[in-house]
Design a protein around this motif. Structure first.
Motif, mmCIF file in Angstrom:
data_model
loop_
_atom_site.group_PDB
_atom_site.id
_atom_site.type_symbol
_atom_site.label_atom_id
_atom_site.label_comp_id
_atom_site.label_asym_id
_atom_site.label_seq_id
_atom_site.Cartn_x
_atom_site.Cartn_y
_atom_site.Cartn_z
ATOM 1 N N GLY A 1 18.163 100.435 58.325
ATOM 2 C CA GLY A 1 19.381 99.851 58.889
ATOM 3 C C GLY A 1 19.106 98.601 59.706
ATOM 4 O O GLY A 1 20.020 97.813 59.957
ATOM 5 N N HIS A 2 17.849 98.403 60.114
ATOM 6 C CA HIS A 2 17.526 97.225 60.919
ATOM 7 C C HIS A 2 17.218 95.989 60.085
ATOM 8 O O HIS A 2 17.064 94.898 60.616
ATOM 9 C CB HIS A 2 16.352 97.523 61.858
ATOM 10 N N ARG A 3 17.134 96.162 58.785
ATOM 11 C CA ARG A 3 16.964 95.044 57.842
ATOM 12 C C ARG A 3 15.847 94.087 58.271
ATOM 13 O O ARG A 3 16.092 92.947 58.687
ATOM 14 C CB ARG A 3 18.277 94.252 57.657
ATOM 15 N N GLY A 4 14.623 94.564 58.147
ATOM 16 C CA GLY A 4 13.471 93.722 58.466
ATOM 17 C C GLY A 4 12.439 93.756 57.361
ATOM 18 O O GLY A 4 12.311 94.753 56.642
ATOM 19 N N GLY A 5 11.691 92.699 57.236
ATOM 20 C CA GLY A 5 10.627 92.658 56.245
ATOM 21 C C GLY A 5 9.964 91.295 56.277
ATOM 22 O O GLY A 5 10.276 90.459 57.132
ATOM 23 N N TYR A 6 9.024 91.096 55.387
ATOM 24 C CA TYR A 6 8.397 89.771 55.275
ATOM 25 C C TYR A 6 7.887 89.580 53.863
ATOM 26 O O TYR A 6 7.722 90.545 53.117
ATOM 27 C CB TYR A 6 7.252 89.602 56.293
ATOM 28 N N PHE A 7 7.651 88.319 53.501
ATOM 29 C CA PHE A 7 6.827 88.055 52.323
ATOM 30 C C PHE A 7 5.791 87.009 52.666
ATOM 31 O O PHE A 7 6.000 86.182 53.562
ATOM 32 C CB PHE A 7 7.657 87.678 51.075
ATOM 33 N N GLU A 8 4.638 87.105 52.002
ATOM 34 C CA GLU A 8 3.566 86.139 52.194
ATOM 35 C C GLU A 8 3.387 85.383 50.882
ATOM 36 O O GLU A 8 3.352 86.000 49.813
ATOM 37 C CB GLU A 8 2.252 86.865 52.554
ATOM 38 N N LEU A 9 3.274 84.077 50.976
ATOM 39 C CA LEU A 9 3.064 83.250 49.784
ATOM 40 C C LEU A 9 1.613 82.809 49.703
ATOM 41 O O LEU A 9 1.046 82.346 50.691
ATOM 42 C CB LEU A 9 3.936 81.988 49.870
#
Lengths: 536, 536
Positions: free
Chosen positions: B364-372
């Motif tokens: 529900g907190h809508r968090g994340g990441y991506f690494e390029l």
């Protein structure tokens, strides 16, 4: 990596320049899309050559990625913003070489980055939602931490509605929160609102993204967008490969809507074969600060009814009104429907609101909602499906939407503090707006209507011909040049009018009036004096 | 309004059916897009007729909106989910007519909707970030509320980094948090990571949306997607009007990747003229639960290097691994690069992570990441610009990313409780996975590999011919029919395999193993017995 960063910077600058030329180009409706894309292509040529090795080795390069992403422009976070962040980092490191000691980010409506303190009631409730075991220590909360009974009750109620802030909610938002939004709309407008028509979103931007995704069916779909506008609209239409049909706001009438301008823009677009489906109105205006009188809103709805246009009413600044009273599109539509149902009953209206603006100012929490009126149920199904793909809006942001639309009421323990904080923020904004407005009134060649609403002033700047020439030498428009010079000399970051679109041969900039104090207004005044002296 | 809701429900059901037929159709690569859209059109005909009046009165109708939104399917939140919510509402009202007393939502990976408690350290820190004045009452926090020193220190540090949770951060996320992510990746993989390559996103879904937006240049762009898959990928490709190039996972090898299947899918797509640019891998798998061995990952990277494909590694379940060890694509890519740089140095990898899964479970907190890694700097500029249009990921979600990648360390005051909670969640998941697996092993016609990772089991169900016939009469696929019957009889909601894609003539369903206890597993077993008896 350093080179990547540098290239990102110059790229952002180039991108901002392309945006300007693009928006300048939409000021001439006659200029064809083909010519515009030719222009972008040629401006990329030198770079393409230098990248040829890389291009052949990788899957993605600047020439084969989604061309509509490349076309999108978003000056609010463009070259000037990047430069201001560099200055900020320099100052943080103790650099003494710059001619200023603070950076003032007047380029973006980000209240809590600047002076605005969050509203106590809101944040106390959120702290309990984030860590519910605190609710077991009610006497500590009440007697030692200054929480009030209504804070605790609201947190309990919201927790019951959402389960946990860490759980996905239903796709269109938690039911209890949508009920509160519908009650808020009813109280605001005096007409019923059905919670099923309410969609909670990650800020208004996400709502705009959803609506434009469904509306835009291909390169021939046109959407009427006010100029000047918040560049989210043109950027989203670029990404969706749809047509922006610009209509000019009437600067002479404090940036009100000009029905004739809308009619003309619509007619030329239709003549060119564009399928115009929707009209965007930003009220109160961004970047203009205009607050529309009811007759302007009626005129827009009447035109939309006649031409069968979806009305997208961006009303995120609805509480930022200094002059007159905010009138919602929903209320005026319902009024018209009650008088002439046969004419207005099928008008499709989507109205958007947000926790980012107003006295709430909770941008970072990404909360908002849109309400749909008069949409075809089959279209609504598709909107619902589309929002479900991104699962749900942030749940803490949803809770803030609830708190915004249902603040403490008279007689409740938190009411007094809430009202005091709310009013202080409001009067602080008004005070700074007035200070800026008065400063602009004293500045040579600057014209600015009295502040009416939103968080911005958008003055005209009449710059000497020599300044225009100097800008050309730097491959900038004159307003961009002015804003770069302003930032370099004073640390004050504003956005050139070309970032929002403006009539040909006019120049503007947008400044927020969020930054604390009025000292920085003096920086602008002194800079302007020097600039005019230099280029006169 | 009631009728709108009813139509929404039946619409969602119809939509889910279309998705199934669509995914069935992509199992036959030869079936042309034209035939598929013909199919959708014909299935809509009766409805179009009844809506003709409305169509002529409004701007938008089902036949003129964005066709690519219509094509998108997302079964995880489809008809069964809607039906389960109706049951839940009925039970909440005290309805005694249903043959079950609770609804078990095993259809969606939403840990905190079910049993999973948030991790104390995380939520204590968030409570302080939401209401910073609590930091002025350090002794109350420490002595009466059970907060530890490191909670207070972390909250202070995060507040310094983000300013306020209510302020927009930089477009790609707060710098300090990106630094923490880069350190986490370095520690995990043993290779350097640059914070400038890290983009904080609103959950992994938003990262996937960004990447696919940039990759997909038009209807001819193809992206290799595993089948079965998480339907976010096919839905996003539909919205972007790009081609899903499905490759089958190897059920016989516990749903591992099958290089030959990838090669074949690639070759047929290229033969048809598709510009295949990227390959998606979900590891650990959703819906399959597979955890890939290093040699499978190497084979994919080698193929991607050879064919110049962007590798999109969806690694959101990286801590949900029960068997063996998680190997990141980044680590294996860097390994290969150190051995054979000339072959691997230009591989473009985007790896995604999220706070929604693992032991964090903060969907529900809508968090994340991506690494390029390895992207062309000019393409990176465009990715940066695209994310800036939606301003920034939710700041509280960004803070949770920081807490996830930088949890309490040994010797720190919160370490013991953190470890205990983390391990309890892990072993609870493993226990329930095993209980489900063992139940499936006993069930007639059900085959399921041993649980390896993620939050799901995806058993094959071999259903009697009579059941297939009964499903046809209801215009359903057999797995959909089975799942509807399961929900109707037991309140257990799972998703039919057709919602994810499966080989022709095979049937599956996906169940999470998040729901508390194992009583509900017994409900499935008893239902299955009855179902098999009825249709044998």
């Amino acid at each position: 990596m350093a080179s990547l960063h540098a290239s990102l910077r110059t790229g952002a600058r180039r991108c901002s320049r392309q945006y300007i030329s693009n928006l300048t180009s939409i000021s001439r409706l006659s200029r064809s899309i083909a010519a515009d894309s030719l222009h972008s292509r040629s401006s990329l040529q030198p770079r393409t050559r230098t990248m040829s090795t890389t291009t052949s080795l990788r899957s993605l390069n600047i020439n084969n990625i989604n061309p509509h992403i490349k076309e999108a422009k978003y000056a609010v976070r463009g070259a000037l913003a990047v430069k201001s962040e560099e200055y900020r980092a320099k100052l943080a490191k103790g650099d003494k070489d710059l001619p200023f000691d603070t950076v003032i980010n007047a380029n973006i409506g980000n209240p809590q980055q600047l002076d605005q303190k969050p509203i106590t009631f809101f944040r106390q409730v959120l702290s309990l939602i984030e860590y519910p075991p605190l609710l077991e220590k009610e006497d500590v909360l009440l007697n030692q931490l200054g929480y009030k009974k209504d804070v605790i009750e609201r947190a309990r109620w919201l927790l019951k509605e959402v389960g946990s802030a860490g759980a996905y909610s239903a796709s269109a938002g938690a039911t209890g929160i949508k009920n509160s939004v519908a009650r808020f709309i009813e109280n605001r407008d005096g007409f019923p609102s059905d919670p099923k028509d309410v969609y909670l979103s990650a800020g208004a931007s996400s709502g705009v993204n959803t609506l434009l995704h469904v509306i835009c069916a291909g390169p021939n779909t046109g959407v009427l967008v006010p100029i000047p506008q918040y560049p989210l609209y043109t950027a989203s239409l670029s990404v969706l490969n749809a047509k922006c049909v610009p209509y000019y706001l009437d600067e002479a009438r404090s940036w009100g809507t000009d029905l004739q301008a809308i009619k003309d823009a619509y007619a030329s677009a239709v003549k060119e074969g564009t399928d115009v489906r929707a009209i965007v109105i930003i009220n109160p205006g961004n970047p203009t600060g205009a607050s529309l009188p009811p007759q302007d809103i009626e005129a827009v709805i009447e035109f939309a009814a006649e031409k069968k246009l979806v009305v997208m009413a961006d009303e995120v600044y609805q509480t930022n009104v200094f002059k007159g009273k905010f009138h919602s599109f929903k209320q005026i539509l319902r009024d018209l429907q009650s008088k002439t149902p046969e004419k207005y009953d099928n008008v499709e209206l989507a109205s958007l609101h947000s926790i980012s603006k107003g006295m709430v100012g909770e941008c970072g929490h990404r909360g908002g909602y849109f309400e749909l009126c008069g949409f075809d149920p089959e279209v609504v199904e598709q909107i619902y499906k589309f929002v479900s793909i991104s699962l749900c809006a942030p749940v803490i942001g949803q809770c803030l939407v609830e708190l915004m639309v249902n603040p403490p009421k008279q007689g409740e323990p938190s009411y007094e503090l809430y009202t005091q904080e709310y009013n202080n923020i409001f009067s602080g904004l008004q005070k700074r707006a007035t200070a800026l407005y008065e400063a602009f009134a004293q500045m040579e060649g600057v014209e600015c209507p009295e502040p009416q609403g939103s968080m911005y002033l958008f003055p005209t700047i009449n710059l000497p011909e020599k300044a225009v020439e100097a800008a050309k030498k730097e491959h900038m428009t004159a307003d961009e040049y002015y804003c770069h010079k302003l930032l370099e000399s004073t640390g004050v970051c504003v956005v050139p009018g070309s970032g929002f679109g403006q009539r040909e041969n006019t120049l503007h900039f947008r400044t927020t009036f969020l930054a604390p104090g009025t000292e920085w207004v003096g920086r602008i005044t002194r800079f302007h004096e020097g600039f005019m002296k230099e280029f006169r």
